[in-house]
Scaffold this motif. Structure first.
Motif, PDB file in Angstrom:
ATOM      1  N   ILE A 171      -7.600   6.685 -11.984  1.00 62.28           N
ATOM      2  CA  ILE A 171      -7.862   5.261 -11.791  1.00 62.28           C
ATOM      3  C   ILE A 171      -7.141   4.445 -12.869  1.00 62.28           C
ATOM      4  CG2 ILE A 171      -9.661   3.490 -11.757  1.00 62.28           C
ATOM      5  CD1 ILE A 171      -9.879   5.127  -9.330  1.00 62.28           C
ATOM      6  N   GLY A 172      -7.087   4.973 -14.097  1.00 66.47           N
ATOM      7  CA  GLY A 172      -6.370   4.289 -15.169  1.00 66.47           C
ATOM      8  C   GLY A 172      -4.906   4.073 -14.818  1.00 66.47           C
ATOM      9  N   LEU A 173      -4.303   5.110 -14.204  1.00 66.72           N
ATOM     10  CA  LEU A 173      -2.912   5.001 -13.780  1.00 66.72           C
ATOM     11  C   LEU A 173      -2.784   4.006 -12.641  1.00 66.72           C
ATOM     12  CD1 LEU A 173      -1.565   8.656 -13.709  1.00 66.72           C
ATOM     13  CD2 LEU A 173      -0.812   6.777 -15.149  1.00 66.72           C
ATOM     14  N   LEU A 174      -3.796   4.025 -11.770  1.00 66.29           N
ATOM     15  CA  LEU A 174      -3.783   3.143 -10.608  1.00 66.29           C
ATOM     16  C   LEU A 174      -3.740   1.676 -11.054  1.00 66.29           C
ATOM     17  CD1 LEU A 174      -3.949   3.502  -7.527  1.00 66.29           C
ATOM     18  CD2 LEU A 174      -6.370   3.048  -7.700  1.00 66.29           C
ATOM     19  N   VAL A 175      -4.434   1.372 -12.168  1.00 63.81           N
ATOM     20  CA  VAL A 175      -4.421   0.004 -12.684  1.00 63.81           C
ATOM     21  C   VAL A 175      -2.992  -0.431 -12.966  1.00 63.81           C
ATOM     22  CG1 VAL A 175      -5.101  -1.469 -14.602  1.00 63.81           C
ATOM     23  CG2 VAL A 175      -6.740   0.144 -13.641  1.00 63.81           C
ATOM     24  N   GLY A 176      -2.235   0.453 -13.655  1.00 65.23           N
ATOM     25  CA  GLY A 176      -0.837   0.146 -13.943  1.00 65.23           C
ATOM     26  C   GLY A 176      -0.029  -0.046 -12.670  1.00 65.23           C
ATOM     27  N   GLY A 177      -0.217   0.890 -11.717  1.00 65.07           N
ATOM     28  CA  GLY A 177       0.509   0.809 -10.457  1.00 65.07           C
ATOM     29  C   GLY A 177       0.189  -0.475  -9.712  1.00 65.07           C
ATOM     30  N   LEU A 178      -1.080  -0.883  -9.768  1.00 66.85           N
ATOM     31  CA  LEU A 178      -1.497  -2.099  -9.082  1.00 66.85           C
ATOM     32  C   LEU A 178      -0.828  -3.327  -9.687  1.00 66.85           C
ATOM     33  CD1 LEU A 178      -5.270  -1.369  -8.483  1.00 66.85           C
ATOM     34  CD2 LEU A 178      -3.652  -2.104  -6.747  1.00 66.85           C
ATOM     35  N   ILE A 179      -0.753  -3.372 -11.032  1.00 69.10           N
ATOM     36  CA  ILE A 179      -0.117  -4.518 -11.681  1.00 69.10           C
ATOM     37  C   ILE A 179       1.313  -4.672 -11.177  1.00 69.10           C
ATOM     38  CG2 ILE A 179       0.710  -5.443 -13.878  1.00 69.10           C
ATOM     39  CD1 ILE A 179      -1.688  -4.180 -15.228  1.00 69.10           C
TER      40      ILE A 179
ATOM     41  N   ALA B  28       0.836  -1.199   0.000  1.00 69.68           N
ATOM     42  CA  ALA B  28       0.000   0.000   0.000  1.00 69.68           C
ATOM     43  C   ALA B  28       0.872   1.252   0.000  1.00 69.68           C
ATOM     44  CB  ALA B  28      -0.928  -0.010   1.215  1.00 69.68           C
ATOM     45  N   THR B  29       1.966   1.226   0.767  1.00 73.27           N
ATOM     46  CA  THR B  29       2.868   2.373   0.775  1.00 73.27           C
ATOM     47  C   THR B  29       3.498   2.576  -0.599  1.00 73.27           C
ATOM     48  OG1 THR B  29       3.402   1.731   3.032  1.00 73.27           O
ATOM     49  CG2 THR B  29       4.757   3.447   2.048  1.00 73.27           C
ATOM     50  N   ALA B  30       3.928   1.476  -1.228  1.00 75.38           N
ATOM     51  CA  ALA B  30       4.553   1.581  -2.541  1.00 75.38           C
ATOM     52  C   ALA B  30       3.614   2.280  -3.516  1.00 75.38           C
ATOM     53  CB  ALA B  30       4.913   0.193  -3.065  1.00 75.38           C
ATOM     54  N   LEU B  31       2.338   1.904  -3.463  1.00 77.82           N
ATOM     55  CA  LEU B  31       1.352   2.526  -4.346  1.00 77.82           C
ATOM     56  C   LEU B  31       1.108   3.979  -3.956  1.00 77.82           C
ATOM     57  CD1 LEU B  31      -1.690   0.185  -4.960  1.00 77.82           C
ATOM     58  CD2 LEU B  31      -0.444   1.483  -6.659  1.00 77.82           C
ATOM     59  N   ALA B  32       1.121   4.228  -2.639  1.00 78.87           N
ATOM     60  CA  ALA B  32       0.697   5.543  -2.148  1.00 78.87           C
ATOM     61  C   ALA B  32       1.731   6.633  -2.396  1.00 78.87           C
ATOM     62  CB  ALA B  32       0.367   5.451  -0.659  1.00 78.87           C
ATOM     63  N   VAL B  33       3.025   6.260  -2.405  1.00 79.09           N
ATOM     64  CA  VAL B  33       4.071   7.289  -2.489  1.00 79.09           C
ATOM     65  C   VAL B  33       3.836   8.255  -3.652  1.00 79.09           C
ATOM     66  CG1 VAL B  33       6.504   7.643  -3.061  1.00 79.09           C
ATOM     67  CG2 VAL B  33       5.864   6.056  -1.251  1.00 79.09           C
ATOM     68  N   GLN B  34       3.654   7.684  -4.848  1.00 82.34           N
ATOM     69  CA  GLN B  34       3.477   8.540  -6.018  1.00 82.34           C
ATOM     70  C   GLN B  34       2.150   9.315  -5.939  1.00 82.34           C
ATOM     71  OE1 GLN B  34       4.012   6.441  -9.731  1.00 82.34           O
ATOM     72  NE2 GLN B  34       5.627   7.900 -10.215  1.00 82.34           N
ATOM     73  N   LEU B  35       1.112   8.630  -5.447  1.00 79.17           N
ATOM     74  CA  LEU B  35      -0.192   9.286  -5.354  1.00 79.17           C
ATOM     75  C   LEU B  35      -0.139  10.472  -4.390  1.00 79.17           C
ATOM     76  CD1 LEU B  35      -2.595   6.207  -5.255  1.00 79.17           C
ATOM     77  CD2 LEU B  35      -2.189   7.747  -7.160  1.00 79.17           C
ATOM     78  N   ILE B  36       0.521  10.260  -3.231  1.00 78.16           N
ATOM     79  CA  ILE B  36       0.633  11.362  -2.270  1.00 78.16           C
ATOM     80  C   ILE B  36       1.366  12.532  -2.907  1.00 78.16           C
ATOM     81  CG2 ILE B  36       1.692  12.081  -0.094  1.00 78.16           C
ATOM     82  CD1 ILE B  36       1.229   9.265   0.947  1.00 78.16           C
ATOM     83  N   ALA B  37       2.451  12.223  -3.624  1.00 86.21           N
ATOM     84  CA  ALA B  37       3.227  13.278  -4.277  1.00 86.21           C
ATOM     85  C   ALA B  37       2.345  14.076  -5.228  1.00 86.21           C
ATOM     86  CB  ALA B  37       4.420  12.671  -5.025  1.00 86.21           C
ATOM     87  N   VAL B  38       1.575  13.364  -6.059  1.00 82.26           N
ATOM     88  CA  VAL B  38       0.735  14.037  -7.046  1.00 82.26           C
ATOM     89  C   VAL B  38      -0.388  14.817  -6.374  1.00 82.26           C
ATOM     90  CG1 VAL B  38      -0.816  13.690  -8.993  1.00 82.26           C
ATOM     91  CG2 VAL B  38       1.262  12.346  -8.818  1.00 82.26           C
ATOM     92  N   TYR B  39      -1.094  14.153  -5.442  1.00 82.07           N
ATOM     93  CA  TYR B  39      -2.245  14.802  -4.812  1.00 82.07           C
ATOM     94  C   TYR B  39      -1.846  16.038  -4.011  1.00 82.07           C
ATOM     95  CZ  TYR B  39      -4.940  10.654  -6.018  1.00 82.07           C
ATOM     96  OH  TYR B  39      -5.560   9.641  -6.701  1.00 82.07           O
ATOM     97  N   SER B  40      -0.712  15.960  -3.291  1.00 83.17           N
ATOM     98  CA  SER B  40      -0.334  17.107  -2.465  1.00 83.17           C
ATOM     99  C   SER B  40       0.015  18.307  -3.352  1.00 83.17           C
ATOM    100  CB  SER B  40       0.838  16.752  -1.547  1.00 83.17           C
ATOM    101  OG  SER B  40       1.980  16.458  -2.303  1.00 83.17           O
TER     102      SER B  40
END
Lengths: 325, 321
Positions: free
Chosen positions: A258-266, A196-208
């Motif tokens: 969400i489209g990007l999230l699919v890639g990150g999840l894979i 979850a952290t691995a996925l979140a790092v980039q998302l936190i960076a973008v969202y903040s």
């Protein structure tokens, strides 16, 4: 709005069909489902031939694809060519596991990202602003797979070495410890923390970054000046007027991503051996198991499509200035 | 020359010969003759001046320049060949002989990072340029002609944007293969859309401007208006976007190679080197750190370059930071 939705569905269907043909080719071009049997000396060539005939693998690719499509439309997903389990069951299980990971990562990153963005915007040009800006630039430049491997190494392996514990604090693979009975919350948390952290790092960076820019724009607008001049407290200006408006573009951004999230999840699932949709996709691709991969594609595409649609509609609902013809 | 005494500075009539890209800039010595002093700068000089003020972008320019030169000169500067093996010294930590250590086949990691950078940067720049071409053409056509063409092209662009890019890359890459050329081609397929949208937006607003109307009144054909009048005015935003695409493409190539669908071993790329480190991550972490660091530094530099270029070329689009 209904017309807009319908029009989008109409443009998506042909693209989805093309994509499904491509996926079929991608799965069948290189691999064949009986490949594993070939290496087993106890399986005779006649058995393989019988197996291929049973599954209809000797028919032309066109026949195989259209036969699958016909069944798919009637809701018959069939059985996996390799695992021999019902495809619906496999997908449901994988989807559930992926949703757990995605929702945890998304919630955590939205909370942290929005919080960082708000503080950075309110205290513009402070040390906090500079530090988080620098960190988010670093986060955006680091691909998910690199974050994942570094987490495995540092928080998985090194942390255990430093603390000298008999078992790792955070597990680097799987969703539960082998042999766990029932639902053990601590065990689950120790497994999900790193992916979850691995996925979140980039998302936190973008969202903040996004939240900061959006809130700054709002705080510099006329109506905030009006609110302030009316003597409303700074805290109330921020919570009642500022943050609320600033969240609108972020909401839609989160849905579009969400489209990007699919890639990150894979990627995350592959690295952390998480038994979800990503793992299933790559496994089915390598196996040439088109019966699994095509419905997989349909579900994923539908999820992304719905998320995008929600983003557009949400934008119109939240921001009265936007109207769709 | 018209009589200067009766001619205010700003209303000076320009002779046709003086109308060039430095139009509006008085000829050298003119201001001094008027008893005024000012520095005369062309647009390009102004942009460079704005770029230079962006410290991070300047630092990035230097670092990225060094990285590009080192990777281009890899055959000269690398201590070994990228397939040269020292089997007896496999998985050695960084030392004086092998600055970045060796991998499990006894190959020098420094050498492979240098050669890997060639592939990664080549793919990044190749994808960005190819996307620039496709995105500009589609965006220009959609924005300039409008109407039904615009609707169809933009619906297509939006639909492509909504596609899960990694799934598309994996599937198409698997069908077409994994040479450097194919990787560039496949990545371009998912990278041209943002550019098309930006170029379209630019064209939509620029085509209504007076200078376009003037060109049309003078009888210029569509092609001439597009290439001579509108396109030069969109160079700023295009350059900025293309620079940022380089970073995105480098990351995507690394991701694809990491998953095994990109550049294939033994040809090194930062992505497949990192993938190769997975087997002995705990014992030989240098196999992860060095290509990983190279990747992060390069991408950060390119991002800063894009930021600096935005300030320099496209001051209206500046981010609120």
């Amino acid at each position: 709005m209904v017309r807009y939705t319908v029009r989008r569905i109409f443009i998506t269907i042909p693209i989805l069909l093309v994509m499904s043909v491509l996926t079929f080719m991608g799965a069948r071009a290189v691999a064949s489902p009986e490949a594993a049997l070939r290496f087993n000396p106890r399986v005779r060539p006649e058995d393989i031939a019988r197996y291929r005939e049973q599954l209809g693998l000797d028919d032309s690719e066109f026949v195989q694809y259209t036969r699958w499509l016909g069944k798919f439309i009637t809701g018959d997903l069939g059985n996996s060519l390799v695992a021999r389990r019902p495809v619906g069951e496999m997908l449901a299980e994988a989807l559930r596991n992926t949703m757990v990971l995605a929702i945890v990562a998304l919630t955590v990153s939205l909370l942290i990202g929005v919080l960082i963005g708000i503080i950075a915007a309110v205290r513009q040009n402070s040390w906090f602003d500079y530090t988080t800006t620098g960190l988010s630039l670093l986060g955006i430049a680091t691909p998910v797979f690199l974050v994942g491997l570094m987490l495995q190494l540092v928080l998985g392996v090194y942390l255990q070495r430093w603390l000298n514990t008999s078992e790792p604090i955070f597990y680097t693979a799987g969703m539960t410890s082998p042999g766990t009975q029932g639902f053990d919350l601590m065990d689950r948390l120790r497994h999900i923390a790193l992916p979850a952290t691995a996925l979140a790092v980039q998302l936190i960076a973008v969202y903040s970054r996004y939240m900061r820019a959006s809130l700054l724009e709002v705080l510099n607008s006329d109506y905030i000046r009006t609110a302030r001049s009316k003597g409303i407290s700074e805290r109330r200006v921020l919570t009642k007027h500022g943050v609320r408006t600033a969240l609108i573009p972020l909401t839609t951004q989160a849905a579009i991503d969400i489209g990007l999230l699919v890639g990150g999840l894979i990627i995350t699932e592959v690295i952390f051996a998480w038994p979800g949709m990503g793992t299933l996709f790559l496994q089915a691709l390598f196996d040439g198991d088109y019966v699994v991969i095509l419905p997989w594609l349909m579900i994923t595409a539908a999820a992304v499509f719905i998320a995008n649609l929600i983003a557009d509609l949400l934008y119109a609902v939240l921001d009265p200035r936007i109207r769709y013809a | 020359m018209p009589d200067r005494r009766n001619d205010p500075l700003e209303n000076r009539i320009l002779l046709p010969a003086e109308i060039s890209d430095t139009a509006g800039v008085p000829p050298e010595g003119y201001l001094e003759a008027e008893g005024l002093s000012a520095e005369v700068l062309t647009n390009r000089q102004l942009a460079w001046r704005r770029f230079r003020r962006h410290k991070a972008a300047m630092a990035s320019l230097v670092i990225f320049g060094i990285i590009v030169i080192l990777t281009l000169l890899a055959p000269v500067v690398a201590p070994f060949g990228f397939e040269e093996q020292f089997i007896t010294r496999a998985l050695e930590p960084p030392s004086r002989d092998f600055w970045f250590g060796t991998d499990r086949l006894g190959r020098d990691v420094l050498t492979r990072v240098l050669y890997g950078g060639r592939v990664s940067i080549l793919v990044g720049i190749g994808v960005a340029l190819a996307s620039a071409l496709i995105g500009t053409v589609i965006g220009a056509i959609a924005g300039f002609f409008g109407g039904r063409i615009d609707t169809i092209l933009m619906r297509f662009t939006d639909a492509m944007l909504a596609l899960p890019a990694l799934v598309f890359l994996i599937v198409v890459g698997r069908i077409l293969g994994s040479s450097v050329f194919i990787i560039v081609l496949v990545l371009t397929l998912v990278f041209w859309m943002p550019l098309a949208r930006i170029v379209r937006g630019q064209f939509l607003s620029l085509k209504e401007k007076e200078f376009v109307e003037a060109a049309r009144a003078l009888g210029a054909k569509s092609g001439r208006i597009i290439f001579r009048h509108i396109l030069p005015n969109t160079v700023g935003p295009i350059t900025v976007t293309v620079t940022l695409l380089v970073a995105g493409a480098i990351l995507s190539e690394a991701t694809l190679s990491f998953l095994g669908f990109g550049i294939q071993l033994p040809t090194p790329s930062w992505g497949n080197m990192i993938a190769d480190s997975r087997g002995q991550l705990t014992t030989s972490p240098w196999m992860l750190w060095f290509p990983g660091l190279a990747l992060i530094i390069t991408v950060i530099c390119v991002n800063f370059l894009g930021d600096g270029l935005r300030d320099a070329l496209d001051p209206t689009q500046r981010k609120s930071s």
